[in-house]
Design a protein around this motif. Structure first.
Motif, short mmCIF file in Angstrom:
data_model
loop_
_atom_site.label_atom_id
_atom_site.label_comp_id
_atom_site.label_asym_id
_atom_site.label_seq_id
_atom_site.Cartn_x
_atom_site.Cartn_y
_atom_site.Cartn_z
N SER A 43 0.82 -1.21 0.00
CA SER A 43 0.00 0.00 0.00
C SER A 43 0.86 1.26 0.00
N ILE A 44 1.89 1.28 0.85
CA ILE A 44 2.75 2.47 0.95
C ILE A 44 3.49 2.70 -0.36
N ASP A 45 4.01 1.63 -0.96
CA ASP A 45 4.74 1.75 -2.22
C ASP A 45 3.85 2.33 -3.32
N ILE A 46 2.61 1.87 -3.37
CA ILE A 46 1.69 2.35 -4.40
C ILE A 46 1.38 3.84 -4.19
N GLU A 47 1.14 4.22 -2.94
CA GLU A 47 0.80 5.61 -2.66
C GLU A 47 1.98 6.54 -2.95
N ASN A 48 3.20 6.04 -2.72
CA ASN A 48 4.39 6.85 -2.97
C ASN A 48 4.67 7.03 -4.47
N ALA A 49 4.12 6.15 -5.28
CA ALA A 49 4.35 6.21 -6.73
C ALA A 49 3.45 7.27 -7.36
N THR A 50 3.70 8.54 -7.01
CA THR A 50 2.85 9.63 -7.49
C THR A 50 3.31 10.13 -8.85
N LEU A 51 2.36 10.54 -9.66
CA LEU A 51 2.67 11.06 -11.00
C LEU A 51 2.92 12.57 -11.00
N GLU A 52 2.56 13.24 -9.93
CA GLU A 52 2.62 14.71 -9.92
C GLU A 52 4.02 15.24 -10.20
N ASP A 53 5.01 14.65 -9.54
CA ASP A 53 6.38 15.11 -9.72
C ASP A 53 6.85 14.91 -11.16
N VAL A 54 6.51 13.75 -11.71
CA VAL A 54 6.89 13.47 -13.10
C VAL A 54 6.22 14.45 -14.05
N HIS A 55 4.93 14.66 -13.85
CA HIS A 55 4.20 15.57 -14.75
C HIS A 55 4.73 16.99 -14.67
N ARG A 56 5.11 17.42 -13.46
CA ARG A 56 5.64 18.78 -13.30
C ARG A 56 6.93 18.95 -14.11
N HIS A 57 7.84 17.99 -14.00
CA HIS A 57 9.09 18.08 -14.76
C HIS A 57 8.85 17.92 -16.26
N THR A 58 7.90 17.05 -16.62
CA THR A 58 7.60 16.85 -18.05
C THR A 58 7.05 18.13 -18.68
N GLU A 59 6.16 18.80 -17.97
CA GLU A 59 5.58 20.04 -18.49
C GLU A 59 6.65 21.12 -18.66
N LEU A 60 7.54 21.23 -17.70
CA LEU A 60 8.64 22.20 -17.82
C LEU A 60 9.52 21.88 -19.02
N MET A 61 9.85 20.60 -19.18
CA MET A 61 10.70 20.17 -20.29
C MET A 61 10.04 20.48 -21.64
N ASN A 62 8.76 20.08 -21.79
CA ASN A 62 8.08 20.29 -23.07
C ASN A 62 7.86 21.76 -23.37
N ALA A 63 7.58 22.56 -22.34
CA ALA A 63 7.41 24.00 -22.55
C ALA A 63 8.70 24.62 -23.04
N ASN A 64 9.83 24.21 -22.46
CA ASN A 64 11.12 24.76 -22.87
C ASN A 64 11.45 24.37 -24.31
N ILE A 65 11.20 23.11 -24.65
CA ILE A 65 11.49 22.65 -26.01
C ILE A 65 10.55 23.32 -27.02
N ALA A 66 9.30 23.51 -26.64
CA ALA A 66 8.36 24.21 -27.53
C ALA A 66 8.82 25.64 -27.78
N GLU A 67 9.36 26.29 -26.75
CA GLU A 67 9.91 27.65 -26.91
C GLU A 67 11.08 27.63 -27.88
N LEU A 68 11.91 26.59 -27.78
CA LEU A 68 13.04 26.46 -28.71
C LEU A 68 12.56 26.36 -30.15
N ILE A 69 11.51 25.57 -30.35
CA ILE A 69 10.98 25.38 -31.70
C ILE A 69 10.41 26.68 -32.24
N MET A 70 9.71 27.43 -31.38
CA MET A 70 9.19 28.73 -31.81
C MET A 70 10.34 29.67 -32.18
#
Length: 358
Positions: A43-70
């Motif tokens: 139960s603890i392992d599953i609850e700790n496997a949160t997507l929020e941290d991954v999504h936050r870094h992914t959004e920053l990465m994609n936003a930066n790369i999109a800016e590069l493309i623009m």
């Protein structure tokens, strides 16, 4: 180092951080799967496997790369202006032309020979390739982790199917035992003989013992089924997330690759336009001095004219193929731009309206 190069380095850093978060999350899910096989509580392992941290870094990465493309699009748009400036005389060349047309034209020709448009294009394509490699690396990581989690999910789904089957069997056995217990309890309630009554009570005690064992087994299997269900849902959510991230990477890669084709076509068209303008200027000058030269010079000019006509005929013959290819590239770019704009609408709006720092 230019701002653009610094931004590429920042994107590389963000990609590395995102990949670390992805590996960490997949690792937690795999660790939970290993514990699950031993019967340990996950139960603890599953609850700790949160997507929020991954999504936050992914959004920053994609936003930066999109800016590069623009930014690459902005540089590409400036190519036409660069070629226009190359075609025209500078202020100093025009001033010199007041005193000497020949000197003015010589200066312009020297400037054209030293022009760095080709270097700028190659630099732009190199930067596009760098970003594409970055995205392709990220896409490979996403697909790799997606494969790992899907393999775990397949095994877990099979295990839960077995567990649910066992749970249903236990429940059926409990339901089958209930009437027997009720029947014995009724017999005991009306039995007058002490020996017979004792025997019936012994049988009832044995049935109750079996019943309690089955109920306990039902609870264990139910808990296992629920745990497996939570694990499966977490895994499915993570696979969906990886799939969506992969789709985003493919949109970015498609736009960059299509843009690179378009840049080559644009450069080719502008270069030919510039050369055509030069040929026209040279032709006019040859015509002006032609009447003042001797027969040998006229013969040379005729050779030049014939060669030019031959080259022009070859260019005209190839024109249709070039136009078909250019039109196809432009159509592909329009589709790639549309997909990019849909997925990164906020970034496009910020770029178009210059809403930085808001």
């Amino acid at each position: 180092m230019s701002d653009f190069d610094a931004q590429i380095l920042e994107s590389q850093k963000q990609v590395a951080e995102t990949q670390a978060r992805i590996s960490e999350l997949t690792g937690r899910i795999e660790a939970a799967g290993a514990k699950l096989k031993t019967g340990a509580d996950i139960s603890i392992d599953i609850e700790n496997a949160t997507l929020e941290d991954v999504h936050r870094h992914t959004e920053l990465m994609n936003a930066n790369i999109a800016e590069l493309i623009m930014g690459l699009d902005d540089v590409t748009a400036g190519f036409s202006k660069d070629f226009d400036e190359m075609r025209s005389k500078t202020g100093w060349e025009s001033f010199v032309g007041i005193f000497s047309d020949a000197k003015s034209e010589a200066m312009r020709q020297e400037r054209l020979r030293a022009a760095t448009i080709d270097d700028k294009l190659q630099d732009l394509i190199a930067k596009s390739d760098t970003i594409v490699k970055l995205l392709e690396g990220q896409l490979a990581v996403l697909n790799d982790h997606k494969g790992k989690v899907e393999a775990n999910l397949t095994a877990t789904l099979t295990e839960r199917e077995v567990t649910v089957g066992e749970l249903e069997s236990v429940r059926s056995a409990i339901q089958a035992l209930d009437p027997k217990i009720i029947e014995l309890e009724n017999k005991i309630s009306v039995e007058q003989d002490a020996a017979a009554r004792t025997k019936l009570e012994s049988e009832l005690a044995e049935l109750n013992k079996q019943h309690n064992a089955m109920v306990q087994d039902e609870q264990v299997k139910l808990a296992k089924s629920q745990t497996l269900e939570r694990y499966i849902e977490k895994g499915k959510t993570w696979v969906d997330s990886l799939q969506n991230q992969a789709a985003t990477q493919m949109v970015l890669i498609n736009k960059l690759q299509t843009d690179t084709k378009q840049r080559v076509v644009l450069y080719d068209a502008l270069t030919k336009s510039l050369k055509t303008a030069q040929q026209q200027d040279v032709a006019h000058r040859i015509n002006e001095i032609g009447v003042k030269t001797d027969q040998e010079a006229q013969a040379a000019m005729a050779g030049i004219g014939a060669a030019t006509n031959t080259r022009m005929a070859e260019m005209l013959e190839k024109h249709e193929d070039q136009m078909v290819f250019a039109r196809k590239v432009l159509e592909e770019k329009a589709k790639a731009d549309e997909r990019f704009a849909r997925r990164f609408a906020a970034i496009v709006e910020k770029h178009d309206k210059n809403l930085y720092g808001g």
